[in-house]
Design an enzyme around this catalytic site. Structure first.
Site, PDB file in Angstrom:
ATOM      1  N   SER A   1     -47.403  -3.761   0.182  1.00 42.62           N
ATOM      2  CA  SER A   1     -47.634  -5.172   0.499  1.00 42.62           C
ATOM      3  C   SER A   1     -47.142  -6.070  -0.640  1.00 42.62           C
ATOM      4  CB  SER A   1     -49.125  -5.437   0.762  1.00 42.62           C
ATOM      5  OG  SER A   1     -49.928  -4.898  -0.265  1.00 42.62           O
TER       6      SER A   1
ATOM      7  N   ASP B   1     -48.300   3.560  -3.319  1.00 41.57           N
ATOM      8  CA  ASP B   1     -48.012   3.520  -1.883  1.00 41.57           C
ATOM      9  C   ASP B   1     -46.556   3.913  -1.663  1.00 41.57           C
ATOM     10  OD1 ASP B   1     -48.737   3.044   0.709  1.00 41.57           O
ATOM     11  OD2 ASP B   1     -48.553   0.855   0.586  1.00 41.57           O
TER      12      ASP B   1
ATOM     13  N   LYS C   1     -50.417   7.285  -1.238  1.00 39.35           N
ATOM     14  CA  LYS C   1     -50.772   7.027   0.168  1.00 39.35           C
ATOM     15  C   LYS C   1     -49.485   6.963   0.974  1.00 39.35           C
ATOM     16  CE  LYS C   1     -51.825   2.709   1.702  1.00 39.35           C
ATOM     17  NZ  LYS C   1     -50.792   2.557   2.748  1.00 39.35           N
TER      18      LYS C   1
ATOM     19  N   GLU D   1     -47.983   6.475   5.254  1.00 42.55           N
ATOM     20  CA  GLU D   1     -48.338   6.079   6.622  1.00 42.55           C
ATOM     21  C   GLU D   1     -47.926   7.153   7.621  1.00 42.55           C
ATOM     22  OE1 GLU D   1     -46.634   2.259   7.542  1.00 42.55           O
ATOM     23  OE2 GLU D   1     -47.525   1.293   5.789  1.00 42.55           O
TER      24      GLU D   1
ATOM     25  N   GLU E   1     -56.340   1.245   9.355  1.00 39.13           N
ATOM     26  CA  GLU E   1     -56.039  -0.196   9.282  1.00 39.13           C
ATOM     27  C   GLU E   1     -56.087  -0.816  10.672  1.00 39.13           C
ATOM     28  OE1 GLU E   1     -52.519  -1.312   7.087  1.00 39.13           O
ATOM     29  OE2 GLU E   1     -52.634  -3.399   7.775  1.00 39.13           O
TER      30      GLU E   1
HETATM   31  O1  KIV Z   1     -49.480  -2.036   1.177  1.00 40.26           O
HETATM   32  C1  KIV Z   1     -50.686  -2.217   1.350  1.00 40.26           C
HETATM   33  O2  KIV Z   1     -51.338  -3.032   0.705  1.00 40.26           O
HETATM   34  C2  KIV Z   1     -51.320  -1.407   2.375  1.00 40.26           C
HETATM   35  C3  KIV Z   1     -52.573  -1.956   2.980  1.00 40.26           C
HETATM   36  C4  KIV Z   1     -52.256  -3.087   3.858  1.00 40.26           C
HETATM   37  C5  KIV Z   1     -53.280  -0.920   3.728  1.00 40.26           C
HETATM   38  O3  KIV Z   1     -50.817  -0.384   2.739  1.00 40.26           O
END
Ligand code: KIV
Length: 287
Positions: free
Chosen positions: A49, A87, A117, A119, A186
């Protein structure tokens, strides 16, 4: 530096057993990370994000590994005693298990994060297994998955029909069976996320997934009122940084133009035993 005791994956997993909720926030920079650590945050996510919140992109798809690494390094410096997740950005793991391991490894080696993390549900099971074989702590992420929002028909809540709820539950079970140590839901209805959190033995966190998960994640730029483009329904604003900062900047502009800033207290004067000779120095240059 705070004297906070840093979590491990084991202490986070124990919180599910004890019923203590996990407070999880995104962070992209050093100061925000240090504020979060001082506030007692359990975990931080350097989310992709950052593409929207820091770089002003329309979505997360353009975000690169190199950008994620730079921001993870800054967050690690700001929050040395906090459990940090990196992420995996779009195309860092979609092509192959090898890509996934190589890129996840960069988060650990170059930025010192504690976990990553990524997806996806059943379709990324082989990626999760490859990451675990490499000794990496993994958090799954299902429901609204922004990197595949094109396929989902936009940034839409998932699991609102029986068919979609079934697919989510199957994805959650597949992620746990693959060995992931945590799961994020989410934009999922609270009744579905409550069921998944109770069904899985790994911690299940939510962002826009209601109160009955093992903890909450939220985007820092949303809760402090910094991100202006839109505010998702699940966001609560705890302050309005955009207003505070804009007001401060307006006051600065006014004071510079009106001569009220700087004052004497903001100046470095010449040393007392030197200033007496300054008129002579000026004369040299005036001649
Ligand atoms: O990138 C991020 O902040 C996320 C959240 C929206 C779950 O993956």
């Amino acid at each position: 530096m705070s004297d906070k005791k840093k979590h491990s994956i084991h202490t986070i997993q124990k919180m599910k057993g004890s019923g203590e909720k996990v407070a999880w926030l995104t962070a992209y920079d050093y100061p925000t990370a240090s504020f979060a650590e001082a506030a007692g945050m359990d975990m931080l996510l350097v989310g992709d994000s950052l593409g929207m919140c820091v770089y002003g992109y329309d979505g997360t798809v353009p975000v690169t590994m190199d950008q994620c690494i730079v921001h993870c390094e800054a967050v690690r410096r700001g929050a040395p005693n906090t459990f940090i997740l990196g992420d995996m950005p779009f195309m860092s793991y979609q092509v192959s298990d090898e890509d996934a391991v190589r890129n996840a490894g960069r988060f650990l080696k170059e930025a010192g994060v504690d976990a990553i993390k990524l997806e996806g549900g059943q379709r990324i099971v082989s990626r999760i297994k490859a990451l675990l074989d490499a000794g990496i702590v993994v958090c799954g992420h299902i429901g609204l998955t922004p990197q595949s929002s094109g396929q989902l028909g936009g940034h839409k809540a998932q699991g609102r029909t029986i068919a979609s709820a079934r697919a989510l539950i199957e994805d959650a079970l597949a992620i746990e069976a693959a060995g992931a140590q945590m799961l994020l839901l989410e934009a999922v209805p609270p009744e579905v996320s409550a069921f998944i959190a109770q069904k899985l033995s790994i911690p299940v966190f939510g962002i826009g997934a209601g109160p009955d998960t093992d903890g909450q994640l939220i985007i820092v730029a949303d809760i402090i009122g910094q991100f202006q483009a839109f505010t998702p329904k699940f966001v609560k604003k705890y302050c309005n940084v955009a207003q505070v900062v804009t007001d401060a900047m307006k006051a600065y502009v006014d004071e510079v133009k009106g001569g009220a800033f700087p004052q004497d207290e903001h100046c470095y004067h010449m040393l007392k035993d030197e200033i007496g000779a300054f008129p002579d120095l000026k004369k040299e240059f005036e001649a």
